[in-house]
Design a protein around this motif. Structure first.
Motif, PDB file in Angstrom:
ATOM      1  N   SER B  65       0.826  -1.205   0.000  1.00  0.00           N
ATOM      2  CA  SER B  65       0.000   0.000   0.000  1.00  0.00           C
ATOM      3  C   SER B  65       0.865   1.261   0.000  1.00  0.00           C
ATOM      4  N   LEU B  66       1.989   1.213   0.731  1.00  0.00           N
ATOM      5  CA  LEU B  66       2.907   2.367   0.732  1.00  0.00           C
ATOM      6  C   LEU B  66       3.470   2.609  -0.671  1.00  0.00           C
ATOM      7  N   LEU B  67       3.720   1.506  -1.388  1.00  0.00           N
ATOM      8  CA  LEU B  67       4.357   1.630  -2.705  1.00  0.00           C
ATOM      9  C   LEU B  67       3.343   1.735  -3.830  1.00  0.00           C
ATOM     10  N   ARG B  68       2.043   1.749  -3.488  1.00  0.00           N
ATOM     11  CA  ARG B  68       1.040   1.526  -4.541  1.00  0.00           C
ATOM     12  C   ARG B  68       1.072   2.560  -5.649  1.00  0.00           C
ATOM     13  N   LYS B  69       1.546   3.767  -5.329  1.00  0.00           N
ATOM     14  CA  LYS B  69       1.562   4.786  -6.380  1.00  0.00           C
ATOM     15  C   LYS B  69       2.799   4.686  -7.250  1.00  0.00           C
ATOM     16  N   HIS B  70       3.774   3.870  -6.817  1.00  0.00           N
ATOM     17  CA  HIS B  70       5.025   3.763  -7.565  1.00  0.00           C
ATOM     18  C   HIS B  70       5.166   2.470  -8.352  1.00  0.00           C
ATOM     19  N   ILE B  71       4.301   1.483  -8.058  1.00  0.00           N
ATOM     20  CA  ILE B  71       4.431   0.196  -8.753  1.00  0.00           C
ATOM     21  C   ILE B  71       3.775   0.305 -10.126  1.00  0.00           C
ATOM     22  N   PRO B  72       4.529   0.014 -11.199  1.00  0.00           N
ATOM     23  CA  PRO B  72       3.906   0.029 -12.537  1.00  0.00           C
ATOM     24  C   PRO B  72       2.867  -1.098 -12.628  1.00  0.00           C
TER      25      PRO B  72
END
Lengths: 202, 209
Positions: B65-72
């Motif tokens: 969830s923390l990375l959700r905006k960065h994962i392609p």
């Protein structure tokens, strides 16, 4: 040779990866509604297991096991803690490669198995077989036979389940038990039947 | 009283309790049954397994969830698998270091948390579209839901199968002397399937009322 036949029979019947070790249950419950898809997924699992188990064996014994890197001059290296992540990546990659190969060389086979291949990457039976192969210390040929046998055992279980569920549609199951509940109970009875094969050795 | 009202109405509370009963991952959504059955011969292994799974789901959901905006989007499955596998390795090594006996009994099943559908399912269905703290709570809730089924099954199997709970004998010797016998069947694989089937039946009947 007898050893190999024993490993095969054991992985198909007594040590059936689904009925004795409960691996691959998720797709088992979801896909056994229809006999054609069950057969398709069954073949795909046999195929992927037969290919990935020996590949994982090679990777484990030449890269990860304690002392496996001796050929590279690193005899003290023990990378076995990396086996989980390596196996899952190998399986996901192999599934992709197999999918592309089938697509390229046999469109009939691709039409039959194509939909199921991506599903298989997260089927616990595949990873489970790889881990069991390490735990039981099989050699290369044994693990190939074991992978194939587990696949056949899994397919046998899901196809018979699909056949039983077709008949179950006409049965008068109590409310609340139909669907998931009765599937589990029937699986239990099937597991009992498979256990009767125990004690058969060559 | 007032504060309690607030807690039970908050979104986090609902996220936590929903998967424990109404939307239980094992008995309603049919996820993660793979490992649920294999480790339930004894309560001890079931408890350890539930705890490991709950922590892995909670932390993997939070990290994803923390990375959700960065994962392609195209390679998200691979990224999720890598995060989950790393956490499972940590759990596995931890058990091996501090609880070696239990780790031996759980054998490959701790490793199989990676392919447990609950972990991937929560990552895909919840963590990718919710903030980290909710994702963490959701993971804990699903872990607790999974654990409650596991512990119930293990309780029944260990009590009826070997007359023990957590390895301690609870059925008195006098009963055995009077002709009571353990049901060896409970320790075998088929029993686990049948108990889960009956539990699902029980829960569905209760939930309808």
């Amino acid at each position: 040779m007898n050893d190999l036949i024993n490993i095969f029979l054991n992985s198909v019947f007594v040590g059936n990866i689904l009925l004795a070790y409960f691996l691959g249950m998720c797709s088992f419950v979801a896909v056994s509604k229809n006999i054609d898809t069950a057969i398709g997924l069954g073949f795909a699992v046999v195929f992927v297991l037969t290919v990935t188990t020996p590949v994982n064996w090679l990777i484990y014994h030449y890269l990860l096991a304690p002392g496996a890197l001796a050929w590279a001059g690193l005899p003290d290296m023990d990378l076995s803690y990396l086996k989980l992540i390596t196996f899952i990546v190998v399986i996901a990659t192999m599934v992709q490669v197999i999918e592309m190969l089938i697509d390229r060389f046999s469109s009939a086979l691709y039409a039959a198995l194509g939909v199921f291949l991506p599903l298989i990457a997260v089927n616990c039976a595949i990873l489970g077989a790889a881990l069991f192969m390490v735990e039981r210390d099989y050699n290369f040929v044994e693990s190939t036979v074991y992978g194939f046998g587990s696949g056949v055992g899994w397919m046998l279980a899901i196809v018979s389940m699909a056949a039983i569920r077709i008949k179950l549609r006409y049965a008068n199951t109590p409310k609340g038990l139909e669907g998931y509940g009765i599937t589990m109970i029937v699986t239990g009875l099937m597991a009992m039947a498979f256990m009767l094969f125990s004690g058969i050795t060559l | 009283m007032v504060s309690k009202m607030k807690i039970t109405k908050s979104k986090a509370y609902k996220t936590f309790t929903n998967p424990i009963w109404g939307n239980n991952p094992v008995s309603i959504q049919m996820l993660g049954i793979c490992s649920a059955l294999a480790v339930t011969v004894q309560l001890k292994t079931a408890v350890v397994m539930s705890l490991s799974l709950a922590l892995v789901v909670a932390f993997s959901s939070m990290i994803i969830s923390l990375l959700r905006k960065h994962i392609p989007r195209d390679i998200r499955i691979l990224v999720e698998l890598a995060i989950i596998a790393t956490l499972v390795i940590v759990a596995d090594e931890f058990l091996r270091a501090f609880f070696y006996d239990i780790s031996k009994q759980l054998s490959v099943f701790v490793g199989l948390i990676i392919t447990n559908c609950i972990v991937m399912g929560r990552a895909e269905a919840f963590a990718l579209s919710n903030p980290p703290h909710l994702a963490f709570v959701d993971g804990l809730g699903n872990g607790a839901g999974y654990g409650s089924v596991l512990v119930t099954v293990a309780f029944i199997r260990e009590l009826l199968g070997s007359g023990k709970l957590f390895g301690f004998r609870v059925i008195p010797e006098s009963l055995y002397a009077a002709g009571y016998e353990d049901m060896g069947f409970m320790l075998l694989a088929p029993a686990a399937f049948i108990i889960i089937g009956l539990l699902v039946w029980l829960q569905k009947s209760l939930a309808r009322d």
